[in-house]
Design an enzyme around this catalytic site. Sequence first.
Site, PDB file in Angstrom:
ATOM      1  N   GLY A 224     -22.491  42.021  21.073  1.00 42.92           N
ATOM      2  CA  GLY A 224     -23.333  43.064  21.637  1.00 42.92           C
ATOM      3  C   GLY A 224     -24.604  43.484  20.713  1.00 42.92           C
ATOM      4  O   GLY A 224     -25.197  44.470  21.061  1.00 42.92           O
ATOM      5  N   ASP A 225     -24.684  42.839  19.864  1.00 40.71           N
ATOM      6  CA  ASP A 225     -26.067  43.078  18.709  1.00 40.71           C
ATOM      7  C   ASP A 225     -26.405  41.740  18.202  1.00 40.71           C
ATOM      8  O   ASP A 225     -26.455  40.670  18.558  1.00 40.71           O
ATOM      9  CB  ASP A 225     -25.347  44.250  17.792  1.00 40.71           C
ATOM     10  CG  ASP A 225     -26.384  45.215  17.455  1.00 40.71           C
ATOM     11  OD1 ASP A 225     -27.608  44.806  16.925  1.00 40.71           O
ATOM     12  OD2 ASP A 225     -26.189  46.137  17.733  1.00 40.71           O
ATOM     13  N   ASP A 226     -26.909  41.895  16.878  1.00 38.57           N
ATOM     14  CA  ASP A 226     -27.540  40.707  16.135  1.00 38.57           C
ATOM     15  C   ASP A 226     -26.472  39.743  15.801  1.00 38.57           C
ATOM     16  O   ASP A 226     -25.387  40.063  15.298  1.00 38.57           O
ATOM     17  CB  ASP A 226     -28.267  41.196  14.775  1.00 38.57           C
ATOM     18  CG  ASP A 226     -29.340  42.142  15.172  1.00 38.57           C
ATOM     19  OD1 ASP A 226     -30.118  42.283  16.237  1.00 38.57           O
ATOM     20  OD2 ASP A 226     -29.620  42.984  14.249  1.00 38.57           O
ATOM     21  N   VAL A 248     -28.378  40.206  20.762  1.00 40.42           N
ATOM     22  CA  VAL A 248     -29.775  40.591  20.546  1.00 40.42           C
ATOM     23  C   VAL A 248     -30.666  39.339  20.234  1.00 40.42           C
ATOM     24  O   VAL A 248     -31.972  39.363  20.453  1.00 40.42           O
ATOM     25  CB  VAL A 248     -29.821  41.838  19.662  1.00 40.42           C
ATOM     26  CG1 VAL A 248     -31.306  42.365  19.621  1.00 40.42           C
ATOM     27  CG2 VAL A 248     -28.998  42.839  20.405  1.00 40.42           C
TER      28      VAL A 248
END
Length: 394
Positions: A224-226, A248
């Site tokens: 849910g992120d980099d 991301v």
Amino acid sequence: MGILRSLVLLASVLSPFVRASLVIRGNVCTVVPEPDGGDDAPSIITAFAQCATDAIVAFQNTTYHIESVMATHGLRNVTVDLRGTLLWGTDIAYWRNNSLALGYQNQSVAWDFGGEDVTFVGHGFGTFDGNGQLWYDFTKGVSNLPGRPINFVLRNSTDFVMRGVRFVQSQFWTMAVFNASRVLMEDIFISSTSNSSQPARNTDGLDTFYTDNITLRNWTVHNGDDAVAPKANTSNMLLQDATFVGSVGFAIGSIGQYPGVYEFIENVTAERVSCTKCHQAAYVKTWTGKEVGVPPNGGGGGLGHARNITFRDFVVANLTQQLASITQCTTFSGTAGDCNSSLFQLSDVAWINMTGTVNTGNLAVLQCSGAAPCQGITISDVGGVVMAGDVLCN
């Protein structure tokens, strides 16, 4: 009597050193889980202390319970043979109060690991399980909650290889590399997703600091992120043959968070990458030139450069924002900053040969600082990108 005594002594030398939680046979230390599901961290620490040089630390194909922080350093010519699952404990209060300092951005660590000429092998099934859903629900989307630990940090290391390891439901960032060189991580699987209404925020796959010559091959990151984020003083990074889902994207930075401090990112290549339902394929982010707040959620005013960055041969599907972006407008959460104030210099950044679909009307969003305008930004060979509305970009 003398002969009998000699035979007894010989038998004691030939027999392995055995106790409930550790078996040492020659240069192999095998960690045995506590029979009652107790904390296996002390035995793991002991194993690395006993087999710190020219040795093997082995984990059986079973579950180990990690209920306390671990620091295992000073290893030399060691192979870690992970065939089981390392399951991190659920005492959030303990981890927030006892996790180890990363030494940057006020972040913290669950397992701090390092050495020279170390190979960490997971055979495609050896697993780190961070019990992350508890953290996602607890933080409720709050960014950088103090004491929320990075699962595994490689520190002060040279000639490190990690191969065939799985990471699931990481508590925070999955991994960080801090002050290391000549690192190879290949055949890595990462999945940190939420099954509730709370997002799996800050579940980066990998962040790097003060790292030179790092190669990443055959990565799968669903988070849910980099997916991967080289940060302060990272140079000569190569990522090849990766699959990102829901992330991301590949992030350069953020960087420029510490006022007056010169930092850099240079010579980074990511190629042959698949991005499905990511926010974007790859992007660059720096803090503004004005300091607002303190790390990890605040900062700004940093100096330095990011240059010679190449994103090449990406295949994207259903990106939710854009293919490429640059922002020099990162600032304290919820606070507007001066987006033209950053003195951090970006140059020679290229997105080359991109194909696939973007579910918006934006191919790229580029915001460079007026105080240090970007130089040498290239977006080329994107004729195979289809935007929302089935408009083919040329």
